[in-house]
Design a protein around this motif. Structure first.
Motif, PDB file in Angstrom:
ATOM      1  N   ILE A 142      -1.371  -7.091   1.885  1.00  0.00           N
ATOM      2  CA  ILE A 142      -1.599  -5.716   1.421  1.00  0.00           C
ATOM      3  C   ILE A 142      -0.647  -4.740   2.096  1.00  0.00           C
ATOM      4  O   ILE A 142      -0.014  -3.906   1.438  1.00  0.00           O
ATOM      5  CB  ILE A 142      -3.066  -5.299   1.660  1.00  0.00           C
ATOM      6  CG1 ILE A 142      -4.005  -6.140   0.789  1.00  0.00           C
ATOM      7  CG2 ILE A 142      -3.267  -3.806   1.397  1.00  0.00           C
ATOM      8  CD1 ILE A 142      -5.476  -6.023   1.173  1.00  0.00           C
ATOM      9  N   THR A 143      -0.515  -4.845   3.412  1.00  0.00           N
ATOM     10  CA  THR A 143       0.339  -3.896   4.134  1.00  0.00           C
ATOM     11  C   THR A 143       1.818  -4.155   3.861  1.00  0.00           C
ATOM     12  O   THR A 143       2.607  -3.207   3.830  1.00  0.00           O
ATOM     13  CB  THR A 143       0.046  -3.931   5.648  1.00  0.00           C
ATOM     14  OG1 THR A 143       0.140  -5.273   6.133  1.00  0.00           O
ATOM     15  CG2 THR A 143      -1.347  -3.387   5.943  1.00  0.00           C
ATOM     16  N   ASN A 144       2.207  -5.413   3.645  1.00  0.00           N
ATOM     17  CA  ASN A 144       3.598  -5.700   3.291  1.00  0.00           C
ATOM     18  C   ASN A 144       3.959  -5.078   1.945  1.00  0.00           C
ATOM     19  O   ASN A 144       5.030  -4.485   1.794  1.00  0.00           O
ATOM     20  CB  ASN A 144       3.846  -7.211   3.238  1.00  0.00           C
ATOM     21  CG  ASN A 144       3.902  -7.843   4.604  1.00  0.00           C
ATOM     22  OD1 ASN A 144       4.055  -7.176   5.609  1.00  0.00           O
ATOM     23  ND2 ASN A 144       3.751  -9.147   4.644  1.00  0.00           N
ATOM     24  N   VAL A 145       3.075  -5.220   0.979  1.00  0.00           N
ATOM     25  CA  VAL A 145       3.336  -4.636  -0.339  1.00  0.00           C
ATOM     26  C   VAL A 145       3.379  -3.112  -0.234  1.00  0.00           C
ATOM     27  O   VAL A 145       4.212  -2.459  -0.871  1.00  0.00           O
ATOM     28  CB  VAL A 145       2.293  -5.122  -1.373  1.00  0.00           C
ATOM     29  CG1 VAL A 145       2.427  -4.375  -2.680  1.00  0.00           C
ATOM     30  CG2 VAL A 145       2.455  -6.626  -1.599  1.00  0.00           C
ATOM     31  N   SER A 146       2.524  -2.536   0.580  1.00  0.00           N
ATOM     32  CA  SER A 146       2.556  -1.082   0.802  1.00  0.00           C
ATOM     33  C   SER A 146       3.892  -0.661   1.399  1.00  0.00           C
ATOM     34  O   SER A 146       4.463   0.359   1.000  1.00  0.00           O
ATOM     35  CB  SER A 146       1.421  -0.653   1.741  1.00  0.00           C
ATOM     36  OG  SER A 146       0.176  -0.982   1.190  1.00  0.00           O
ATOM     37  N   GLY A 147       4.400  -1.440   2.345  1.00  0.00           N
ATOM     38  CA  GLY A 147       5.701  -1.151   2.934  1.00  0.00           C
ATOM     39  C   GLY A 147       6.820  -1.233   1.908  1.00  0.00           C
ATOM     40  O   GLY A 147       7.729  -0.405   1.896  1.00  0.00           O
TER      41      GLY A 147
ATOM     42  N   THR B 142       8.612  -4.468   5.649  1.00  0.00           N
ATOM     43  CA  THR B 142       9.007  -4.584   4.254  1.00  0.00           C
ATOM     44  C   THR B 142       9.591  -3.297   3.665  1.00  0.00           C
ATOM     45  O   THR B 142       9.981  -3.286   2.497  1.00  0.00           O
ATOM     46  CB  THR B 142       7.817  -5.058   3.394  1.00  0.00           C
ATOM     47  OG1 THR B 142       6.690  -4.234   3.664  1.00  0.00           O
ATOM     48  CG2 THR B 142       7.489  -6.514   3.690  1.00  0.00           C
ATOM     49  N   LEU B 143       9.695  -2.257   4.458  1.00  0.00           N
ATOM     50  CA  LEU B 143      10.388  -1.046   3.991  1.00  0.00           C
ATOM     51  C   LEU B 143      11.807  -1.353   3.509  1.00  0.00           C
ATOM     52  O   LEU B 143      12.198  -0.909   2.424  1.00  0.00           O
ATOM     53  CB  LEU B 143      10.431   0.017   5.087  1.00  0.00           C
ATOM     54  CG  LEU B 143       9.262   0.971   5.184  1.00  0.00           C
ATOM     55  CD1 LEU B 143       9.348   1.778   6.469  1.00  0.00           C
ATOM     56  CD2 LEU B 143       9.182   1.880   3.996  1.00  0.00           C
ATOM     57  N   PRO B 144      12.598  -2.111   4.282  1.00  0.00           N
ATOM     58  CA  PRO B 144      13.959  -2.411   3.812  1.00  0.00           C
ATOM     59  C   PRO B 144      13.987  -3.171   2.493  1.00  0.00           C
ATOM     60  O   PRO B 144      14.898  -2.982   1.691  1.00  0.00           O
ATOM     61  CB  PRO B 144      14.553  -3.260   4.942  1.00  0.00           C
ATOM     62  CG  PRO B 144      13.764  -2.898   6.140  1.00  0.00           C
ATOM     63  CD  PRO B 144      12.383  -2.610   5.644  1.00  0.00           C
ATOM     64  N   PHE B 145      12.997  -4.028   2.250  1.00  0.00           N
ATOM     65  CA  PHE B 145      12.961  -4.753   0.981  1.00  0.00           C
ATOM     66  C   PHE B 145      12.847  -3.771  -0.179  1.00  0.00           C
ATOM     67  O   PHE B 145      13.582  -3.874  -1.163  1.00  0.00           O
ATOM     68  CB  PHE B 145      11.789  -5.745   0.942  1.00  0.00           C
ATOM     69  CG  PHE B 145      11.804  -6.594  -0.297  1.00  0.00           C
ATOM     70  CD1 PHE B 145      12.459  -7.805  -0.302  1.00  0.00           C
ATOM     71  CD2 PHE B 145      11.171  -6.181  -1.463  1.00  0.00           C
ATOM     72  CE1 PHE B 145      12.492  -8.588  -1.443  1.00  0.00           C
ATOM     73  CE2 PHE B 145      11.200  -6.953  -2.610  1.00  0.00           C
ATOM     74  CZ  PHE B 145      11.865  -8.164  -2.596  1.00  0.00           C
ATOM     75  N   GLY B 146      11.933  -2.825  -0.066  1.00  0.00           N
ATOM     76  CA  GLY B 146      11.746  -1.836  -1.127  1.00  0.00           C
ATOM     77  C   GLY B 146      12.980  -0.989  -1.367  1.00  0.00           C
ATOM     78  O   GLY B 146      13.233  -0.544  -2.487  1.00  0.00           O
TER      79      GLY B 146
END
Length: 174
Positions: free
Chosen positions: A144-149, A96-100
């Protein structure tokens, strides 16, 4: 081979959606918007691939297996020593880094941190709620980890914002 055909059908649908709907709309918005929105589309297609595919051929059979409820105990794999926990956490953050990074760019550069993280949460929650219908497991730790990413991705966006805007401005002038 039969399983590869299912993926081929999904990717064919995604290519047709892009070519005949999204590309036609986005190309009129300028090359900078076309690039950003195409990158986001490709990214979301890959997320779909890793989290839920095959979709199209699975729809008729979505209710043919028992629904497995979401694991609601955060980070239970660590305490029970199950699987390769650190790998899973790392991959969920990376996913999910690219999403952010891309989401604020798709919002005409106006999306703030909270809005970006909220939409990352919605995307991840949607995936986690739908995965059991495609005979996959669902876990609060993934959420949780996706939102963190997504939050870390927004941090990268904030750091590289001047360079990113410079590149996008140069695309506009060409």
């Amino acid at each position: 081979m039969k399983y590869l055909i299912k993926y081929f059908i999904d990717f064919t649908v995604l290519v047709f959606l892009y070519a005949f709907i999204f590309f036609r709309k986005w190309k009129t918005q300028g090359r900078d918007n076309l690039l950003v929105k195409t990158l986001m589309y490709a990214y979301l297609s890959l997320v779909l691939y890793f989290t839920m595919m095959p979709v199209v051929t699975s729809i008729p059979f979505m209710l043919n297996h028992p629904y497995k409820p979401m694991n609601l105990v955060p980070f239970i794999d660590v305490s029970l020593g199950r699987g390769d926990f650190f790998r899973q956490v790392f991959l969920n953050i990376i996913m999910t880094l690219p999403f952010g990074f891309l989401f604020p760019l798709t919002q005409n550069k106006r999306a703030k941190f909270g809005i970006t993280v909220f939409f990352c949460f919605l995307m991840s929650l949607g995936i986690e709620l739908l995965q059991p219908f495609f005979d996959r497991s669902s876990d609060i730790t993934d959420l949780i980890t996706n939102v963190s990413g997504g939050a870390l991705g927004y941090g990268l966006y904030a750091i590289f914002k001047p360079v990113t805007f410079w590149i996008l401005e140069h695309l506009k002038t060409r």
